[in-house]
Design a protein around this motif. Structure first.
Motif, PDB file in Angstrom:
ATOM      1  N   LEU A  34       0.829  -1.195   0.000  1.00 60.77           N
ATOM      2  CA  LEU A  34       0.000   0.000   0.000  1.00 60.77           C
ATOM      3  C   LEU A  34       0.868   1.252   0.000  1.00 60.77           C
ATOM      4  O   LEU A  34       1.946   1.279   0.596  1.00 60.77           O
ATOM      5  CB  LEU A  34      -0.877   0.041   1.262  1.00 60.77           C
ATOM      6  N   ALA A  35       0.377   2.280  -0.679  1.00 62.95           N
ATOM      7  CA  ALA A  35       0.936   3.630  -0.543  1.00 62.95           C
ATOM      8  C   ALA A  35      -0.071   4.444   0.243  1.00 62.95           C
ATOM      9  O   ALA A  35      -1.229   4.592  -0.161  1.00 62.95           O
ATOM     10  CB  ALA A  35       1.195   4.256  -1.907  1.00 62.95           C
ATOM     11  N   LEU A  36       0.357   4.938   1.414  1.00 63.99           N
ATOM     12  CA  LEU A  36      -0.534   5.669   2.313  1.00 63.99           C
ATOM     13  C   LEU A  36      -0.126   7.125   2.424  1.00 63.99           C
ATOM     14  O   LEU A  36       1.065   7.448   2.433  1.00 63.99           O
ATOM     15  CB  LEU A  36      -0.502   5.065   3.719  1.00 63.99           C
ATOM     16  N   LYS A  37      -1.118   7.986   2.532  1.00 62.94           N
ATOM     17  CA  LYS A  37      -0.861   9.402   2.789  1.00 62.94           C
ATOM     18  C   LYS A  37      -1.241   9.706   4.219  1.00 62.94           C
ATOM     19  O   LYS A  37      -2.395   9.541   4.627  1.00 62.94           O
ATOM     20  CB  LYS A  37      -1.664  10.289   1.844  1.00 62.94           C
ATOM     21  N   LYS A  38      -0.217  10.142   5.015  1.00 60.07           N
ATOM     22  CA  LYS A  38      -0.447  10.528   6.390  1.00 60.07           C
ATOM     23  C   LYS A  38      -0.070  12.000   6.509  1.00 60.07           C
ATOM     24  O   LYS A  38       1.108  12.336   6.355  1.00 60.07           O
ATOM     25  CB  LYS A  38       0.415   9.687   7.329  1.00 60.07           C
ATOM     26  N   ASP A  39      -1.050  12.829   6.758  1.00 65.12           N
ATOM     27  CA  ASP A  39      -0.824  14.277   6.726  1.00 65.12           C
ATOM     28  C   ASP A  39      -0.289  14.628   5.337  1.00 65.12           C
ATOM     29  O   ASP A  39      -0.958  14.437   4.353  1.00 65.12           O
ATOM     30  CB  ASP A  39       0.116  14.713   7.846  1.00 65.12           C
ATOM     31  N   SER A  40       0.953  15.132   5.256  1.00 69.75           N
ATOM     32  CA  SER A  40       1.508  15.464   3.939  1.00 69.75           C
ATOM     33  C   SER A  40       2.558  14.450   3.489  1.00 69.75           C
ATOM     34  O   SER A  40       3.152  14.590   2.420  1.00 69.75           O
ATOM     35  CB  SER A  40       2.148  16.860   3.980  1.00 69.75           C
ATOM     36  N   ASP A  41       2.797  13.408   4.296  1.00 64.46           N
ATOM     37  CA  ASP A  41       3.817  12.413   3.967  1.00 64.46           C
ATOM     38  C   ASP A  41       3.197  11.199   3.285  1.00 64.46           C
ATOM     39  O   ASP A  41       2.045  10.837   3.537  1.00 64.46           O
ATOM     40  CB  ASP A  41       4.546  11.965   5.245  1.00 64.46           C
ATOM     41  N   ILE A  42       3.998  10.551   2.439  1.00 65.24           N
ATOM     42  CA  ILE A  42       3.587   9.323   1.762  1.00 65.24           C
ATOM     43  C   ILE A  42       4.446   8.174   2.269  1.00 65.24           C
ATOM     44  O   ILE A  42       5.665   8.267   2.316  1.00 65.24           O
ATOM     45  CB  ILE A  42       3.715   9.461   0.232  1.00 65.24           C
TER      46      ILE A  42
END
Length: 396
Positions: A378-386
């Protein structure tokens, strides 16, 4: 003055008479009864998926009905009222679960196999006009206990065969059958023992859960915490915290091992045993006349003493795929996944506008296919980070 009083009382009399007439017509219309028939048994094939769906005919039109022992009245999809020529009674709104108003209906004839019912009372709800699994079913009606308690029902989950019986005589059961004694059959209830506590539970075959217990308090250190909005009913999706464990369920003198138990704290959801529990058996026999459910041939091969999987779920809203469920101590939590994370890609496949065009039911099929694999990236976006993460299924 006398004339004014006379007119006033005349209006009151007319109003009362009209109301009584309306009530009399309503009672005449909704006397739900089984049609006279020479048939004593009927054999059908039912759809054995997330729910039990039985072939029916509403006023001569074929469709399916969702079998639901947790519904004390039949429910017709609001979009199908005209399609099946169902009578909608004016001026008789019904409040459902303190959440929305519904119209009162009468189905002139409902046919299930070789049996028919006349003047079946029902209510209307938007069963399919929301993003829940109910919107993906074939059924346009929920078959509630006013119908269920008039016949005996034998469901074979291995062959998807249903036998319906009119006889009030108790069917001969094999010695190996477990018997669940019910308190009544308007809304069938029984008692089970879990984790050394006795619980009154609703027997709800319209719920896909296994065992769901609503409790006042819980020692949360002994259970896995699930943060999830992956819960839904006919009123839509909702979020709550729940706790899960795997435990034995005791029915009378019989013990069913390794059952998933879900606990909710101070919830308005009743404690229940659902269809997921009954599918641990090859066959169930429902006998409302004896207030009993018999369970045959317990299946134990697929039941584990620990949880197994990724420990997360995800949903699609407005074209965005987000994590909507995380299990404590699961592989997903260990790598830092959190409730509300945005998923940008799955196994290298970017979440783009084509996902928004899938439609809810196609999305569910896609999601189930992904979650059934043994590993996922998976590629996840947390806040502005990937973050790129790889998960493999584990016991937890």
């Amino acid at each position: 003055m006398t004339r004014l009083l006379s007119k006033k009382w005349s209006r009151i009399f007319i109003l009362i008479f009209s109301l009584l007439l309306l009530i009399a017509i309503f009672i005449f219309l909704v006397v739900n009864r089984l049609c006279p028939s020479n048939s004593h048994t009927s054999n059908l094939t039912f759809t054995n998926s997330s729910w039990i769906e039985v072939p029916v005919a509403i006023n001569g039109n074929s469709t399916f009905g969702l079998f639901d022992t947790g519904a004390n009245i039949c429910v017709v999809d609001a979009e199908s009222i005209d399609k099946y020529n169902v009578i909608e009674l004016p001026l008789i709104p019904v409040r459902v679960n303190n959440k929305e108003w519904s119209s009162m209906l009468v189905i002139r004839k409902l046919i299930i196999g070789d049996f028919c019912f006349k003047n079946v009372p029902a209510i209307s709800l938007n069963l399919k006009n929301n993003n829940t699994r109910l919107s993906c079913i074939d059924s346009d009606i929920i078959i509630g206990t006013p119908i269920i308690r008039q016949l005996a029902w034998d469901f074979n989950f291995e062959s998807s065969k249903l036998t319906i019986r009119k006889s009030q005589k108790k069917q001969q059961q094999p010695d190996s059958a477990l018997t669940l004694q019910l308190n009544n059959f308007r809304l069938p209830e029984t008692k089970i023992r879990v984790n050394d506590r006795l619980h009154n539970v609703l027997v709800d075959l319209g719920q896909t859960s296994s065992v769901l217990l609503s409790v006042e308090k819980l020692d949360s250190t002994k259970y896995l915490k699930i943060n999830s909005s992956n819960n839904a009913d006919v009123f839509g999706s909702y979020y709550y915290e729940q706790y899960e464990n795997i435990a034995d369920v005791i029915l009378g003198n019989d013990t069913i091992e390794n059952i998933k138990i879900t606990h909710t704290i101070k919830s308005n959801i009743p404690s229940l045993i659902g269809l997921g529990f009954f599918k641990n058996f090859s066959q169930i026999s429902i006998n409302p006349f004896k207030k009993q459910i018999s369970l045959h041939k317990q299946r134990t091969s697929s039941r584990l003493s620990k949880f197994y999987g990724y420990g997360f779920s995800f949903t699609l809203r407005n074209g965005t795929v987000t994590v909507d469920g995380i299990a404590e101590s699961s592989p997903a939590q260990k790598v830092g996944m959190q409730f509300g994370d945005t998923i940008l890609s799955i196994n290298g496949n970017k979440i783009d506008s084509t996902w928004a065009k899938l439609g809810f039911c196609n999305f569910l099929n896609q999601r189930d296919s992904i979650l059934n694999t043994d590993s996922v990236q998976l590629a996840l976006k947390k806040d502005s980070d990937i973050h790129i993460i790889a998960l493999a299924k584990e016991y937890y």
